[in-house]
Design a protein around this motif. Structure first.
Motif, PDB file in Angstrom:
ATOM      1  N   SER A  96       0.841  -1.202   0.000  1.00 37.37           N
ATOM      2  CA  SER A  96       0.000   0.000   0.000  1.00 37.37           C
ATOM      3  C   SER A  96       0.875   1.249   0.000  1.00 37.37           C
ATOM      4  CB  SER A  96      -0.926   0.011   1.209  1.00 37.37           C
ATOM      5  OG  SER A  96      -1.805  -1.092   1.177  1.00 37.37           O
ATOM      6  N   LYS A  97       0.308   2.342  -0.480  1.00 35.50           N
ATOM      7  CA  LYS A  97       1.048   3.600  -0.557  1.00 35.50           C
ATOM      8  C   LYS A  97       0.204   4.743  -0.020  1.00 35.50           C
ATOM      9  CE  LYS A  97       1.692   3.326  -5.049  1.00 35.50           C
ATOM     10  NZ  LYS A  97       2.174   3.559  -6.422  1.00 35.50           N
ATOM     11  N   GLU A  98       0.857   5.616   0.727  1.00 35.57           N
ATOM     12  CA  GLU A  98       0.181   6.821   1.204  1.00 35.57           C
ATOM     13  C   GLU A  98       0.185   7.866   0.097  1.00 35.57           C
ATOM     14  OE1 GLU A  98       0.344  10.089   4.835  1.00 35.57           O
ATOM     15  OE2 GLU A  98       2.082   8.837   4.438  1.00 35.57           O
ATOM     16  N   ILE A  99      -0.991   8.380  -0.241  1.00 38.99           N
ATOM     17  CA  ILE A  99      -1.102   9.447  -1.248  1.00 38.99           C
ATOM     18  C   ILE A  99      -1.188  10.796  -0.543  1.00 38.99           C
ATOM     19  CG2 ILE A  99      -2.493  10.347  -3.144  1.00 38.99           C
ATOM     20  CD1 ILE A  99      -3.490   7.470  -3.580  1.00 38.99           C
ATOM     21  N   SER A 100      -1.991  10.838   0.507  1.00 34.76           N
ATOM     22  CA  SER A 100      -2.105  12.020   1.359  1.00 34.76           C
ATOM     23  C   SER A 100      -2.447  11.512   2.751  1.00 34.76           C
ATOM     24  CB  SER A 100      -3.203  12.964   0.840  1.00 34.76           C
ATOM     25  OG  SER A 100      -4.478  12.389   1.050  1.00 34.76           O
ATOM     26  N   LYS A 101      -2.659  12.426   3.687  1.00 33.21           N
ATOM     27  CA  LYS A 101      -2.960  12.004   5.054  1.00 33.21           C
ATOM     28  C   LYS A 101      -4.235  11.169   5.127  1.00 33.21           C
ATOM     29  CE  LYS A 101      -3.161  13.765   9.763  1.00 33.21           C
ATOM     30  NZ  LYS A 101      -3.098  14.930  10.643  1.00 33.21           N
ATOM     31  N   LYS A 102      -5.144  11.391   4.203  1.00 36.78           N
ATOM     32  CA  LYS A 102      -6.429  10.676   4.225  1.00 36.78           C
ATOM     33  C   LYS A 102      -6.582   9.640   3.115  1.00 36.78           C
ATOM     34  CE  LYS A 102      -9.232  14.141   6.578  1.00 36.78           C
ATOM     35  NZ  LYS A 102     -10.496  14.884   6.560  1.00 36.78           N
ATOM     36  N   LEU A 103      -5.695   9.657   2.109  1.00 35.02           N
ATOM     37  CA  LEU A 103      -5.846   8.758   0.966  1.00 35.02           C
ATOM     38  C   LEU A 103      -4.705   7.755   0.872  1.00 35.02           C
ATOM     39  CD1 LEU A 103      -7.013  11.172  -1.891  1.00 35.02           C
ATOM     40  CD2 LEU A 103      -8.436   9.680  -0.465  1.00 35.02           C
ATOM     41  N   TYR A 104      -5.076   6.484   0.655  1.00 34.84           N
ATOM     42  CA  TYR A 104      -4.096   5.418   0.469  1.00 34.84           C
ATOM     43  C   TYR A 104      -4.451   4.615  -0.776  1.00 34.84           C
ATOM     44  CZ  TYR A 104      -1.961   6.254   4.980  1.00 34.84           C
ATOM     45  OH  TYR A 104      -1.288   6.835   6.026  1.00 34.84           O
ATOM     46  N   ALA A 105      -3.411   4.193  -1.501  1.00 39.62           N
ATOM     47  CA  ALA A 105      -3.595   3.309  -2.652  1.00 39.62           C
ATOM     48  C   ALA A 105      -3.251   1.898  -2.200  1.00 39.62           C
ATOM     49  CB  ALA A 105      -2.691   3.738  -3.800  1.00 39.62           C
ATOM     50  N   VAL A 106      -4.197   0.973  -2.398  1.00 43.95           N
ATOM     51  CA  VAL A 106      -4.033  -0.408  -1.939  1.00 43.95           C
ATOM     52  C   VAL A 106      -4.031  -1.331  -3.150  1.00 43.95           C
ATOM     53  CG1 VAL A 106      -4.998  -2.246  -0.515  1.00 43.95           C
ATOM     54  CG2 VAL A 106      -5.192   0.145   0.227  1.00 43.95           C
ATOM     55  N   LEU A 107      -3.005  -2.176  -3.244  1.00 49.03           N
ATOM     56  CA  LEU A 107      -2.876  -3.117  -4.362  1.00 49.03           C
ATOM     57  C   LEU A 107      -3.677  -4.375  -4.053  1.00 49.03           C
ATOM     58  CD1 LEU A 107      -1.283  -3.300  -7.078  1.00 49.03           C
ATOM     59  CD2 LEU A 107       0.457  -4.581  -5.806  1.00 49.03           C
ATOM     60  N   ASN A 108      -4.593  -4.747  -4.971  1.00 49.28           N
ATOM     61  CA  ASN A 108      -5.406  -5.938  -4.727  1.00 49.28           C
ATOM     62  C   ASN A 108      -4.791  -7.173  -5.392  1.00 49.28           C
ATOM     63  OD1 ASN A 108      -6.193  -5.975  -7.472  1.00 49.28           O
ATOM     64  ND2 ASN A 108      -7.976  -4.691  -7.066  1.00 49.28           N
ATOM     65  N   LYS A 109      -5.451  -8.326  -5.260  1.00 50.81           N
ATOM     66  CA  LYS A 109      -4.897  -9.589  -5.772  1.00 50.81           C
ATOM     67  C   LYS A 109      -4.794  -9.609  -7.291  1.00 50.81           C
ATOM     68  CE  LYS A 109      -9.371 -11.953  -5.682  1.00 50.81           C
ATOM     69  NZ  LYS A 109     -10.120 -13.107  -5.137  1.00 50.81           N
ATOM     70  N   ASN A 110      -5.538  -8.740  -7.975  1.00 51.39           N
ATOM     71  CA  ASN A 110      -5.458  -8.644  -9.443  1.00 51.39           C
ATOM     72  C   ASN A 110      -4.405  -7.650  -9.909  1.00 51.39           C
ATOM     73  OD1 ASN A 110      -7.693 -10.442  -9.705  1.00 51.39           O
ATOM     74  ND2 ASN A 110      -9.076  -8.738  -9.296  1.00 51.39           N
ATOM     75  N   LYS A 111      -3.578  -7.189  -8.955  1.00 49.81           N
ATOM     76  CA  LYS A 111      -2.521  -6.208  -9.238  1.00 49.81           C
ATOM     77  C   LYS A 111      -3.089  -4.878  -9.735  1.00 49.81           C
ATOM     78  CE  LYS A 111       0.601  -9.277  -8.218  1.00 49.81           C
ATOM     79  NZ  LYS A 111       1.236  -9.221  -6.895  1.00 49.81           N
ATOM     80  N   LYS A 112      -4.294  -4.552  -9.264  1.00 48.61           N
ATOM     81  CA  LYS A 112      -4.924  -3.266  -9.559  1.00 48.61           C
ATOM     82  C   LYS A 112      -5.006  -2.447  -8.278  1.00 48.61           C
ATOM     83  CE  LYS A 112      -5.887  -4.390 -13.866  1.00 48.61           C
ATOM     84  NZ  LYS A 112      -5.231  -3.726 -15.001  1.00 48.61           N
ATOM     85  N   TRP A 113      -5.048  -1.131  -8.446  1.00 46.82           N
ATOM     86  CA  TRP A 113      -5.046  -0.246  -7.288  1.00 46.82           C
ATOM     87  C   TRP A 113      -6.452   0.191  -6.893  1.00 46.82           C
ATOM     88  CZ3 TRP A 113      -0.681   0.242  -4.597  1.00 46.82           C
ATOM     89  CH2 TRP A 113       0.535  -0.017  -5.263  1.00 46.82           C
ATOM     90  N   THR A 114      -6.688   0.244  -5.600  1.00 43.26           N
ATOM     91  CA  THR A 114      -7.927   0.777  -5.043  1.00 43.26           C
ATOM     92  C   THR A 114      -7.568   1.964  -4.162  1.00 43.26           C
ATOM     93  OG1 THR A 114      -8.909  -1.434  -5.005  1.00 43.26           O
ATOM     94  CG2 THR A 114      -9.948   0.246  -3.636  1.00 43.26           C
ATOM     95  N   ILE A 115      -8.281   3.054  -4.319  1.00 42.60           N
ATOM     96  CA  ILE A 115      -8.042   4.242  -3.494  1.00 42.60           C
ATOM     97  C   ILE A 115      -8.979   4.177  -2.290  1.00 42.60           C
ATOM     98  CG2 ILE A 115      -8.031   6.767  -3.375  1.00 42.60           C
ATOM     99  CD1 ILE A 115      -5.942   5.607  -5.269  1.00 42.60           C
ATOM    100  N   ILE A 116      -8.401   4.246  -1.095  1.00 40.35           N
ATOM    101  CA  ILE A 116      -9.173   4.195   0.141  1.00 40.35           C
ATOM    102  C   ILE A 116      -9.023   5.516   0.883  1.00 40.35           C
ATOM    103  CG2 ILE A 116      -9.337   3.093   2.417  1.00 40.35           C
ATOM    104  CD1 ILE A 116      -8.495   0.503   1.154  1.00 40.35           C
ATOM    105  N   LYS A 117     -10.156   6.061   1.297  1.00 39.48           N
ATOM    106  CA  LYS A 117     -10.137   7.274   2.101  1.00 39.48           C
ATOM    107  C   LYS A 117     -10.347   6.894   3.554  1.00 39.48           C
ATOM    108  CE  LYS A 117     -12.307  11.821   2.613  1.00 39.48           C
ATOM    109  NZ  LYS A 117     -13.363  12.748   2.148  1.00 39.48           N
ATOM    110  N   ILE A 118      -9.480   7.391   4.416  1.00 42.90           N
ATOM    111  CA  ILE A 118      -9.612   7.079   5.849  1.00 42.90           C
ATOM    112  C   ILE A 118      -9.985   8.347   6.602  1.00 42.90           C
ATOM    113  CG2 ILE A 118      -7.953   5.194   5.720  1.00 42.90           C
ATOM    114  CD1 ILE A 118      -6.008   7.095   7.247  1.00 42.90           C
ATOM    115  N   GLU A 119     -10.676   8.172   7.706  1.00 44.24           N
ATOM    116  CA  GLU A 119     -11.035   9.300   8.557  1.00 44.24           C
ATOM    117  C   GLU A 119     -10.069   9.366   9.721  1.00 44.24           C
ATOM    118  OE1 GLU A 119     -13.266  11.481   7.714  1.00 44.24           O
ATOM    119  OE2 GLU A 119     -13.824  10.315   5.941  1.00 44.24           O
ATOM    120  N   ASN A 120      -9.536  10.538  10.004  1.00 48.26           N
ATOM    121  CA  ASN A 120      -8.591  10.695  11.105  1.00 48.26           C
ATOM    122  C   ASN A 120      -9.329  11.043  12.404  1.00 48.26           C
ATOM    123  OD1 ASN A 120      -6.218  10.222   9.592  1.00 48.26           O
ATOM    124  ND2 ASN A 120      -6.433  12.250   8.697  1.00 48.26           N
TER     125      ASN A 120
END
Length: 201
Positions: free
Chosen positions: A177-201
């Motif tokens: 996974s990669k941090e894009i910003s404080k609230k956004l992360y890019a997560v690599l799935n089993k198909n080698k595709k990226w999903t953008i996840i927004k987290i609440e602080n």
């Protein structure tokens, strides 16, 4: 008289000068501190040149533009400890105290008061009566932790199965996974595709 005057003039200079000799590496200042290396051990000095984290061999090196050396981010520095041949990661603060125990299979430096780590979970599925042993199941998760080591978010809720021994884990599993910003992360799935996840602080 002249000799005495020269000696008196030199005494304050000598008294105020402190030197650290025979160092193998000196890193640039970052967060008011600089890493220094002596042999296989690393420590930290402050802006005055005082050693405040003494030399030790468990500090984790970070690749930077100036070389590989330990760094502090958000008053946290990575450490690693081998347990039964498997490397585990944790964090110290600027007093050298362990503030997050080495319990992660991999870990990154803190950024914005949070860090990406691989958290290991153990589950007992039952007991093998023939062998007289408990059946233990290990899985690790990519999670975001706060400065106290508390899990804020699971980025891969299903986790990854792992055999916890030195033959199976010769080096730390990768954090994908990669941090894009404080609230956004890019997560690599089993198909080698990226999903953008927004987290609440």
């Amino acid at each position: 008289m002249r000799k005495a005057l020269i000696i008196l003039l030199l005494i304050p200079v000598v008294a105020l000068t402190q030197t650290k000799e025979e160092l193998d590496f000196v890193a640039p200042m970052s967060e008011g501190v600089a890493a220094i290396k002596k042999g296989n051990a690393w420590g930290f000095i402050d802006a005055e040149g005082n050693i405040f984290v003494d030399f030790r061999e468990d500090l984790v090196l970070t690749k930077t533009d100036f070389g590989h050396y330990p760094i502090f981010r958000n008053n946290r520095c990575l450490i690693s400890v081998k347990k039964e041949g498997v490397l585990f990661f944790g964090y110290i603060d600027k007093t050298g105290k362990t503030v997050i125990e080495p319990e992660f299979l991999n870990a990154q430096n803190f950024n914005s008061k949070q860090a990406l780590v691989l958290k290991l979970m153990k589950e007992e599925l039952g007991r093998n009566e023939i062998l007289g042993k408990n059946i233990i199941y290990h899985r690790y998760f990519e999670v975001i932790i706060d400065e106290n080591g508390n899990v804020k978010t699971y980025l891969n809720p299903k986790g990854v199965n792992v055999v916890l021994d030195k033959k199976s884990i010769k080096k730390p599993p990768k954090i994908t996974s990669k941090e894009i910003s404080k609230k956004l992360y890019a997560v690599l799935n089993k198909n080698k595709k990226w999903t953008i996840i927004k987290i609440e602080n």
